[in-house]
Design a protein around this motif. Structure first.
Motif, PDB file in Angstrom:
ATOM      1  N   ASP A   1       0.795  -1.221   0.000  1.00  0.00           N
ATOM      2  CA  ASP A   1       0.000   0.000   0.000  1.00  0.00           C
ATOM      3  C   ASP A   1       0.832   1.277   0.000  1.00  0.00           C
ATOM      4  OD1 ASP A   1      -2.416  -1.462   0.052  1.00  0.00           O
ATOM      5  OD2 ASP A   1      -2.230  -1.707   2.222  1.00  0.00           O
ATOM      6  N   LEU A   2       2.144   1.157   0.156  1.00  0.00           N
ATOM      7  CA  LEU A   2       3.007   2.330   0.166  1.00  0.00           C
ATOM      8  C   LEU A   2       3.603   2.575  -1.209  1.00  0.00           C
ATOM      9  CD1 LEU A   2       5.061   1.739   3.450  1.00  0.00           C
ATOM     10  CD2 LEU A   2       3.204   3.391   3.111  1.00  0.00           C
ATOM     11  N   SER A   3       3.705   3.837  -1.578  1.00  0.00           N
ATOM     12  CA  SER A   3       4.403   4.186  -2.810  1.00  0.00           C
ATOM     13  C   SER A   3       5.904   4.067  -2.577  1.00  0.00           C
ATOM     14  CB  SER A   3       4.067   5.621  -3.230  1.00  0.00           C
ATOM     15  OG  SER A   3       4.669   6.538  -2.333  1.00  0.00           O
ATOM     16  N   VAL A   4       6.671   4.084  -3.644  1.00  0.00           N
ATOM     17  CA  VAL A   4       8.127   4.033  -3.531  1.00  0.00           C
ATOM     18  C   VAL A   4       8.620   5.235  -2.731  1.00  0.00           C
ATOM     19  CG1 VAL A   4      10.287   4.161  -4.834  1.00  0.00           C
ATOM     20  CG2 VAL A   4       8.430   2.679  -5.627  1.00  0.00           C
ATOM     21  N   ALA A   5       8.050   6.395  -2.983  1.00  0.00           N
ATOM     22  CA  ALA A   5       8.453   7.606  -2.251  1.00  0.00           C
ATOM     23  C   ALA A   5       8.156   7.481  -0.759  1.00  0.00           C
ATOM     24  CB  ALA A   5       7.755   8.828  -2.836  1.00  0.00           C
ATOM     25  N   GLU A   6       7.019   6.903  -0.410  1.00  0.00           N
ATOM     26  CA  GLU A   6       6.678   6.707   1.008  1.00  0.00           C
ATOM     27  C   GLU A   6       7.626   5.707   1.668  1.00  0.00           C
ATOM     28  OE1 GLU A   6       1.879   7.551   1.017  1.00  0.00           O
ATOM     29  OE2 GLU A   6       2.609   5.635   0.224  1.00  0.00           O
ATOM     30  N   LYS A   7       7.940   4.633   0.951  1.00  0.00           N
ATOM     31  CA  LYS A   7       8.889   3.648   1.482  1.00  0.00           C
ATOM     32  C   LYS A   7      10.247   4.294   1.718  1.00  0.00           C
ATOM     33  CE  LYS A   7       6.663  -0.315  -0.675  1.00  0.00           C
ATOM     34  NZ  LYS A   7       6.760  -1.451  -1.587  1.00  0.00           N
ATOM     35  N   ARG A   8      10.697   5.086   0.751  1.00  0.00           N
ATOM     36  CA  ARG A   8      11.988   5.757   0.884  1.00  0.00           C
ATOM     37  C   ARG A   8      11.975   6.729   2.057  1.00  0.00           C
ATOM     38  NH1 ARG A   8      12.735   7.252  -4.081  1.00  0.00           N
ATOM     39  NH2 ARG A   8      14.020   5.467  -4.607  1.00  0.00           N
ATOM     40  N   ALA A   9      10.889   7.453   2.243  1.00  0.00           N
ATOM     41  CA  ALA A   9      10.795   8.411   3.349  1.00  0.00           C
ATOM     42  C   ALA A   9      10.847   7.706   4.703  1.00  0.00           C
ATOM     43  CB  ALA A   9       9.519   9.239   3.222  1.00  0.00           C
ATOM     44  N   ILE A  10      10.131   6.602   4.838  1.00  0.00           N
ATOM     45  CA  ILE A  10      10.135   5.856   6.102  1.00  0.00           C
ATOM     46  C   ILE A  10      11.518   5.279   6.372  1.00  0.00           C
ATOM     47  CG2 ILE A  10       9.250   3.804   7.286  1.00  0.00           C
ATOM     48  CD1 ILE A  10       6.538   4.403   5.872  1.00  0.00           C
ATOM     49  N   LEU A  11      12.108   4.647   5.375  1.00  0.00           N
ATOM     50  CA  LEU A  11      13.432   4.056   5.566  1.00  0.00           C
ATOM     51  C   LEU A  11      14.497   5.125   5.826  1.00  0.00           C
ATOM     52  CD1 LEU A  11      13.270   1.244   2.872  1.00  0.00           C
ATOM     53  CD2 LEU A  11      13.312   0.933   5.357  1.00  0.00           C
ATOM     54  N   SER A  12      14.377   6.259   5.173  1.00  0.00           N
ATOM     55  CA  SER A  12      15.328   7.346   5.408  1.00  0.00           C
ATOM     56  C   SER A  12      15.215   7.883   6.825  1.00  0.00           C
ATOM     57  CB  SER A  12      15.106   8.480   4.401  1.00  0.00           C
ATOM     58  OG  SER A  12      15.404   8.035   3.103  1.00  0.00           O
ATOM     59  N   SER A  13      14.001   8.013   7.317  1.00  0.00           N
ATOM     60  CA  SER A  13      13.805   8.440   8.704  1.00  0.00           C
ATOM     61  C   SER A  13      14.388   7.415   9.665  1.00  0.00           C
ATOM     62  CB  SER A  13      12.318   8.638   9.012  1.00  0.00           C
ATOM     63  OG  SER A  13      11.814   9.754   8.343  1.00  0.00           O
ATOM     64  N   TRP A  14      14.186   6.151   9.346  1.00  0.00           N
ATOM     65  CA  TRP A  14      14.694   5.075  10.189  1.00  0.00           C
ATOM     66  C   TRP A  14      16.228   5.101  10.221  1.00  0.00           C
ATOM     67  CZ3 TRP A  14      11.618  -0.105   9.740  1.00  0.00           C
ATOM     68  CH2 TRP A  14      11.822  -0.891  10.872  1.00  0.00           C
ATOM     69  N   ALA A  15      16.842   5.429   9.098  1.00  0.00           N
ATOM     70  CA  ALA A  15      18.305   5.446   8.996  1.00  0.00           C
ATOM     71  C   ALA A  15      18.925   6.707   9.599  1.00  0.00           C
ATOM     72  CB  ALA A  15      18.724   5.336   7.529  1.00  0.00           C
ATOM     73  N   SER A  16      18.146   7.732   9.792  1.00  0.00           N
ATOM     74  CA  SER A  16      18.694   9.023  10.219  1.00  0.00           C
ATOM     75  C   SER A  16      19.246   8.982  11.641  1.00  0.00           C
ATOM     76  CB  SER A  16      17.628  10.113  10.121  1.00  0.00           C
ATOM     77  OG  SER A  16      16.746  10.035  11.226  1.00  0.00           O
ATOM     78  N   ASP A  17      20.127   9.922  11.928  1.00  0.00           N
ATOM     79  CA  ASP A  17      20.684  10.045  13.270  1.00  0.00           C
ATOM     80  C   ASP A  17      19.607  10.343  14.306  1.00  0.00           C
ATOM     81  OD1 ASP A  17      23.209   9.495  12.362  1.00  0.00           O
ATOM     82  OD2 ASP A  17      23.827  11.589  12.255  1.00  0.00           O
ATOM     83  N   ALA A  18      18.495  10.910  13.889  1.00  0.00           N
ATOM     84  CA  ALA A  18      17.399  11.209  14.817  1.00  0.00           C
ATOM     85  C   ALA A  18      16.823   9.936  15.421  1.00  0.00           C
ATOM     86  CB  ALA A  18      16.293  11.994  14.112  1.00  0.00           C
ATOM     87  N   SER A  19      17.014   8.805  14.754  1.00  0.00           N
ATOM     88  CA  SER A  19      16.507   7.533  15.252  1.00  0.00           C
ATOM     89  C   SER A  19      17.589   6.679  15.907  1.00  0.00           C
ATOM     90  CB  SER A  19      15.867   6.740  14.101  1.00  0.00           C
ATOM     91  OG  SER A  19      14.723   7.407  13.617  1.00  0.00           O
TER      92      SER A  19
END
Length: 95
Positions: free
Chosen positions: A38-56
Motif C-alpha cells: 500500500d506504500l508508494s516508492v516515495a513513502e517507502k523511501r521516506a520511512i526508511l530514510s527516517s529510520w536510517a537518520s541520526d534522529a533515530s
C-alpha cells in the motif's frame, strides 16, 4: 535505551513529527516497509530514510536505529540495506 536526540526516554508523536521522524507503526523490520503493497516508492523511501537518520539512533549503541512506532531497534546496516535494495528496484526518476 534512549534516542540520541532527547533527554527523555519517551517522546511524543508531535515532537517526533516536528523533527521530521516519520512513524513506522506496524513495521517490525526494514524489510516490512519494502513488502508493504500500500506504500508508494516515495513513502517507502521516506520511512526508511527516517529510520536510517541520526534522529533515530539509539544513544548507547549508535549502530542501532529505533524509529517511532517500531517495537524495538533495528541494526543500521539492515535499514541501509533495505534502502539500497529499494533504489536498485526502482530508479529515482521513476519514483
Amino acid at each position: 535505551m534512549r534516542l540520541v536526540t532527547t533527554e527523555h526516554t519517551f517522546q511524543s508523536l508531535a515532537a517526533s513529527l516536528a523533527r521530521g521522524v516519520r512513524p513506522a507503526v506496524g513495521f517490525t523490520i526494514p524489510d516490512d516497509v519494502l513488502k508493504d503493497p500500500d506504500l508508494s516508492v516515495a513513502e517507502k523511501r521516506a520511512i526508511l530514510s527516517s529510520w536510517a537518520s541520526d534522529a533515530s539512533a539509539v544513544q548507547d549503541d549508535p549502530t542501532l536505529r529505533w524509529l517511532l512506532g517500531t517495537p524495538e531497534p533495528a541494526p543500521y546496516a539492515d535499514v541501509r540495506d533495505a534502502l539500497l535494495r529499494l533504489d536498485r528496484r526502482v530508479p529515482r526518476e521513476m519514483s
